[in-house]
Design an enzyme around this catalytic site. Structure first.
Site, short mmCIF file in Angstrom:
data_model
loop_
_atom_site.label_atom_id
_atom_site.label_comp_id
_atom_site.label_asym_id
_atom_site.label_seq_id
_atom_site.Cartn_x
_atom_site.Cartn_y
_atom_site.Cartn_z
CE LYS A 219 49.34 -84.63 63.26
NZ LYS A 219 49.71 -85.22 62.02
NE ARG B 131 51.31 -91.06 64.42
CZ ARG B 131 52.26 -90.17 64.70
NH1 ARG B 131 52.11 -89.38 65.72
NH2 ARG B 131 53.36 -90.00 63.83
NE ARG C 252 57.96 -82.22 58.91
CZ ARG C 252 56.83 -82.86 59.66
NH1 ARG C 252 55.96 -82.30 60.21
NH2 ARG C 252 56.76 -84.36 59.21
NE ARG D 182 59.65 -85.51 61.95
CZ ARG D 182 58.57 -85.75 62.25
NH1 ARG D 182 57.88 -84.97 62.68
NH2 ARG D 182 58.07 -87.14 62.18
NE ARG E 211 56.91 -89.80 59.46
CZ ARG E 211 57.03 -88.58 59.35
NH1 ARG E 211 57.74 -88.47 58.35
NH2 ARG E 211 56.54 -87.59 59.77
#
Ligand code: AMP
Length: 222
Positions: A21, A96, A133, A166, A177
């Site tokens: 995203k 969310r 990431r 992160r 998550r």
């Protein structure tokens, strides 16, 4: 000149954490010249600046859980009340939960066109993306160690700032998550679909191919 979107358009990017995203939002922002609003980025900025909101956010973010709806809704509506959102905006990480989705629908009213774009990708690809990431500390541009590395190792191509991982991209938290996504966020797919506001994009291909598909789904003035 950026193409003009027909009406005040709210583009909602939906999909599991790590589905891409953020990368697509950066491209959409550039193409349509509308802001990219990521509730996660706002919370991380508050953590970086040591604000009371940041201190509170850190506790649930470190566990891979969601923050309270009422708080996140306030943060979001404060942000979208700013002038740069008048023509529309891109939402990444909001809504969310079903309750956030309902509040968004109610508060936006009829002068906005909502389009929810679902990034359809397998859990296996998602984990690969999350575990590799990297993000820019300053402008939040996303990279991937293997699939989309920066030109200079550890530095952002755009602003030369340092890249970081992160805290919640560690495997254990990432798995948490993903389960939070299935339980609390995935029901939004039916919610938007029932209002004919949902479009799906297969997201196993390259960033560029995904973007080409994505923009065909967005109504624009030529
Ligand atoms: P993200 O950057 O979108 O993956 O969000 C990182 C974390 O911020 C999430 O795991 C949540 O703890 C928190 N967060 C971001 N957006 C929301 C939201 N809309 N509702 C609740 N918590 C959120």
């Amino acid at each position: 000149m950026a193409p003009v979107i027909t009406k005040k358009q709210i583009l909602i990017l939906l999909g599991a954490p790590g589905c891409g995203k953020g990368s697509q939002a950066a491209l959409l922002k550039e193409k349509f010249n509308i802001p990219h609003i990521s509730t996660g980025d706002i919370l991380r900025e508050n953590i970086k600046n040591g604000t009371p909101l940041g201190l509170e956010a850190k506790s649930y973010m470190d566990r891979g859980e969601l923050g309270p709806d009422s708080l996140i809704v306030d943060i979001l509506f404060d942000r979208v009340a700013k002038d740069d959102c008048k023509r529309g905006y891109i939402l990444d990480g909001f809504p969310r939960t079903l309750s956030q989705g309902k509040i968004l629908q109610e508060r936006l009213g009829k002068d906005c066109e909502i389009l929810a774009l679902y990034f359809d990708v397998s859990n296996e690809t998602i984990l690969q993306r999350i575990l590799g990431r990297l993000l820019c500390k300053k402008c939040n541009t996303p990279y991937h160690r293997t699939f989309s590395p920066p030109k200079t190792s550890g530095k952002c191509d755009l602003c030369n700032s340092e890249l970081f991982r992160r805290d919640d991209d560690q495997e254990e938290i990432a798995l948490k998550r993903l389960s939070v996504y299935s339980e609390q966020t995935a029901p939004l797919l039916d919610f938007f679909n029932n209002q004919n506001q949902l479009r799906s994009i297969p997201c196993e291909s390259t960033k560029e191919e995904i973007f080409t598909n994505l923009i065909t789904l967005i109504p624009q003035n030529k």
